[in-house]
Structures are given as structure tokens and as C-alpha cells.
Motif scaffolding. Structure first.
Motif, mmCIF file in Angstrom:
data_model
loop_
_atom_site.group_PDB
_atom_site.id
_atom_site.type_symbol
_atom_site.label_atom_id
_atom_site.label_comp_id
_atom_site.label_asym_id
_atom_site.label_seq_id
_atom_site.Cartn_x
_atom_site.Cartn_y
_atom_site.Cartn_z
ATOM 1 N N HIS A 1 48.629 18.139 59.468
ATOM 2 C CA HIS A 1 48.198 16.507 59.312
ATOM 3 C C HIS A 1 48.787 15.217 58.916
ATOM 4 O O HIS A 1 48.754 14.571 58.816
ATOM 5 N N THR A 2 48.916 16.168 57.492
ATOM 6 C CA THR A 2 50.170 14.762 56.674
ATOM 7 C C THR A 2 51.355 14.973 57.354
ATOM 8 O O THR A 2 51.360 13.577 57.849
ATOM 9 N N ALA A 3 51.418 15.608 58.009
ATOM 10 C CA ALA A 3 53.149 15.313 58.218
ATOM 11 C C ALA A 3 52.839 14.624 59.695
ATOM 12 O O ALA A 3 53.596 13.729 59.600
ATOM 13 N N LEU A 4 51.997 14.830 59.831
ATOM 14 C CA LEU A 4 51.684 14.261 61.426
ATOM 15 C C LEU A 4 51.347 12.831 61.171
ATOM 16 O O LEU A 4 52.066 11.195 61.809
ATOM 17 N N ILE A 5 50.627 11.801 60.298
ATOM 18 C CA ILE A 5 50.072 11.150 60.061
ATOM 19 C C ILE A 5 51.849 10.216 59.051
ATOM 20 O O ILE A 5 51.966 8.865 59.367
ATOM 21 N N LEU B 1 50.401 7.703 67.811
ATOM 22 C CA LEU B 1 49.280 7.338 67.668
ATOM 23 C C LEU B 1 48.545 8.417 68.951
ATOM 24 O O LEU B 1 47.497 9.302 68.235
ATOM 25 N N ALA B 2 48.598 8.604 69.720
ATOM 26 C CA ALA B 2 47.566 9.856 70.701
ATOM 27 C C ALA B 2 48.031 11.312 70.292
ATOM 28 O O ALA B 2 46.901 12.147 69.853
ATOM 29 N N GLY B 3 49.347 11.684 69.369
ATOM 30 C CA GLY B 3 49.289 12.603 68.857
ATOM 31 C C GLY B 3 48.827 13.277 67.562
ATOM 32 O O GLY B 3 47.868 13.808 67.164
ATOM 33 N N VAL B 4 48.722 11.753 67.390
ATOM 34 C CA VAL B 4 47.952 12.258 65.541
ATOM 35 C C VAL B 4 46.514 12.375 66.045
ATOM 36 O O VAL B 4 45.419 12.849 64.832
ATOM 37 N N ILE B 5 46.230 11.378 66.744
ATOM 38 C CA ILE B 5 44.583 11.340 67.203
ATOM 39 C C ILE B 5 43.987 12.684 68.073
ATOM 40 O O ILE B 5 42.769 13.425 67.658
ATOM 41 N N LEU B 6 45.317 13.807 68.652
ATOM 42 C CA LEU B 6 44.680 14.735 69.261
ATOM 43 C C LEU B 6 44.418 15.760 68.476
ATOM 44 O O LEU B 6 43.654 16.150 67.675
ATOM 45 N N SER B 7 46.019 15.850 66.972
ATOM 46 C CA SER B 7 45.291 16.422 65.747
ATOM 47 C C SER B 7 44.134 16.106 65.246
ATOM 48 O O SER B 7 43.331 17.698 64.777
ATOM 49 N N GLU B 8 44.321 15.601 64.537
ATOM 50 C CA GLU B 8 42.775 14.330 63.578
ATOM 51 C C GLU B 8 41.576 14.995 64.540
ATOM 52 O O GLU B 8 40.354 16.415 63.924
ATOM 53 N N LEU B 9 41.002 14.591 66.293
ATOM 54 C CA LEU B 9 40.228 15.266 66.051
ATOM 55 C C LEU B 9 39.984 16.158 66.984
ATOM 56 O O LEU B 9 38.659 17.056 66.881
#
Length: 301
Positions: free
Chosen positions: A243-247, A279-287
Motif C-alpha cells: 500500500h505504501t508503494a502504491l501511494i 488513482l484507480a489502482g490506489v483506490i482498488l488496493s485500499e478498498l
């Protein structure tokens, strides 16, 4: 607000700081050579962290010292590979290849520490990485033909991505085991020492102490380095490394947005699509990436 949510929010703020300082650093580099700039800002950050955490550092254990030393080595190598590689390759290639760290982090965790990866996290990484391609690779190179000719600069930048991937993973491990204060200080201090050793070897250092250089060193040293890497060390106690890497992949998005606001650069359809996919990739991973069985979580312990 839970500590996990607070960690994610703070990491986004850190990434925004990094992305928004691109314009400031670009202007400052007209008056100071890049490796010297990195060395000075890292030293300022190390001094600031040493003063803030002097009581904690006095109680630093031997394992914490070496853990911080290792993360600092990865940070130093990542910055030096990136800066040296940028001289030999194009900015778009550099940005794209550096962003490979977001893909490498799950592999480092899987094969280095045998951590299972949630499939939604993998999907989010893939979507974000596709967005990075659209964001950084010029429209004229619509396929990977842009990377047909691999030179030394590209290989050095790939080395940078590998080092940053390990740095992200190691910070999470070390912070959970030893606390974030000694790790934040040691990685920055180690980078500062190694950078100053490298400067006379790798470049003909020069500087004109203009106001823009001084402001750039202060802002990037105190906010972009001391505060940012302290937040990273704290936050990775409560958030998975992937998650850190994605952010962190949001950095070019924030850099593009800052350039649009300050320099009035046009984003274009391709860049906008790339930013949207990240942004979509980050949101998918977070949610969705945090759902599933506990064994599938990428918590480092």
C-alpha cells in the motif's frame, strides 16, 4: 481516526509534498549540482532528526542501529542510481523505470519474506503501473518500443527501483521491531554521509547560494526529507508495504498537477488517463486489497 487510516492519510500528504517540490528542485538545480544538493538536504534533515530524537537515539540498540544502516544504504543507492541514470537516459524512461518499485515490492515480500499477496492488491498494482506508463511514456511511443534500446542509464534506473523497493519493505520491518525514531534518523544520516563521500567522486560540485537554492534546501530538507521519512517510518508500522508503494506512485500525479497549476503545463488526454489509472489502482488496493483472510494481508512483522 484509526492508526491505519491516519497512516494512509499521512503517506498521501508526504507524497504530495514530494510531488509538489519538483518545480522548486528543478529551479534550484540551475544554481547547484544535483548530488551536492541531495547531500546538503540530507545532512540538514539528519541534524534536525538528531536534535528532535536525541533522547531516543541515546537508547538505540545495536540491532536498531544496523537495521537503520541497511535502510539508509538502500535509500542512498536508490537516489544515486536515479540521479546518475538520469544523465544517461530520458526523463520519461527514468520516471517509468523508477516507478517499477511499486511492482517489485510485492515480489520482494513474496520471495524475500514469504508474504502472501491479496489478489486485489496485485490488480491495483497492475492498474496503477499501466497508468504510470501512460503518464510517463510519450504518446509517440504508444508501445514498449520506447524501451527497445536499453542503455546504461536505464540499467542504473532499474537498480534505483530495486533499491527503493527494498527500502520500503525494510523500513516497515525495522520500524515495527525497533520503533520509528531511530530508523528515521539512521536511514537519513547514513544517506547523508554516503552522499557527501560520493560528491567529489561522481561530479564537479558547484553552488551559488541564491535564495531559490536556500529555500529548496530548507523545504526539501525539513519537510521533504526529515518530516517525510519520519512519517514513512511511523506509518509503515500500521500499513502494508505494498500500500505504501502504491501511494508513493501518486508522486508523478501530484508533480503533474503542480506543474499545471504553477507552470500552466497542459496535461493532455494521455497524461490525464494515466493519472486516473494510478488513482484507480490506489483506490482498488485500499478498498479491496485489505479484504480477505488475515493470512493474505501484507503486514510485516
Amino acid at each position: 481516526m484509526s492508526r491505519s487510516l491516519k497512516a494512509h492519510v499521512l503517506l498521501v500528504i508526504v507524497t504530495f509534498i514530494w510531488g509538489s517540490t519538483f518545480v522548486l528542485i528543478k529551479n534550484a538545480l540551475a544554481d547547484i549540482t544535483p548530488l551536492l544538493f541531495n547531500a546538503v538536504r540530507m545532512t540538514l534533515a539528519a541534524v534536525a532528526l538528531g536534535l528532535v530524537y536525541r533522547k531516543n537515539l541515546g537508547r538505540m540498540s545495536r540491532p536498531a542501529f544496523f537495521a537503520g544502516l541497511l535502510t539508509g544504504l538502500m535509500m542512498y543507492a536508490g537516489y544515486e542510481f536515479q540521479t546518475t541514470g538520469l544523465k544517461l537516459t530520458t526523463p520519461s524512461k527514468s520516471a517509468f523505470l523508477t516507478g517499477m518499485s511499486v511492482v517489485l515490492v510485492p515480489f520482494v515480500l513474496r520471495f524475500g519474506w514469504r508474504r502472501r499477496i491479496n489478489r486485489w492488491t496485485v490488480f491495483g498494482v497492475a492498474v496503477a503501473f499501466l497508468g504510470l506508463f501512460f503518464l510517463t511514456v510519450p504518446a509517440g511511443a504508444g508501445t514498449f518500443s520506447a524501451f527497445d534500446s536499453i542503455n546504461l542509464g536505464d540499467l542504473l534506473t532499474i537498480g534505483c527501483a530495486i533499491c527503493f523497493a527494498f527500502q520500503i519493505v525494510l523500513v516497515g520491518i525495522a520500524s515495527e521491531r525497533h520503533g520509528f525514531e531511530p530508523i528515521a534518523f539512521m536511514q537519513v544520516a547514513t544517506s547523508a554521509v554516503l552522499m557527501f563521500v560520493t560528491v567529489p567522486i561522481a561530479e564537479h560540485a558547484s553552488v551559488r547560494w541564491t535564495p531559490i537554492v536556500l529555500w529548496a534546501i530548507l523545504i526539501t530538507g525539513l519537510l521533504g526529507t526529515a518530516a517525510a521519512f519520519t512519517v514513512q517510518a511511523w506509518a509503515q508500522q500500521f500499513t502494508p508495504a505494498t500500500h505504501t508503494a502504491l501511494i508513493f506512485l501518486l508522486e508523478p500525479v501530484f508533480a503533474l498537477a503542480t506543474s499545471f497549476v504553477i507552470l500552466h503545463e497542459r496535461l493532455g488526454v494521455r497524461a490525464s488517463l494515466g493519472a486516473g489509472l494510478i488513482l484507480a489502482g490506489v483506490i482498488l488496493s485500499e478498498l479491496l486489497g485489505s479484504q480477505g483472510h488475515p493470512a493474505e494481508e501484507i503486514r510485516v512483522s
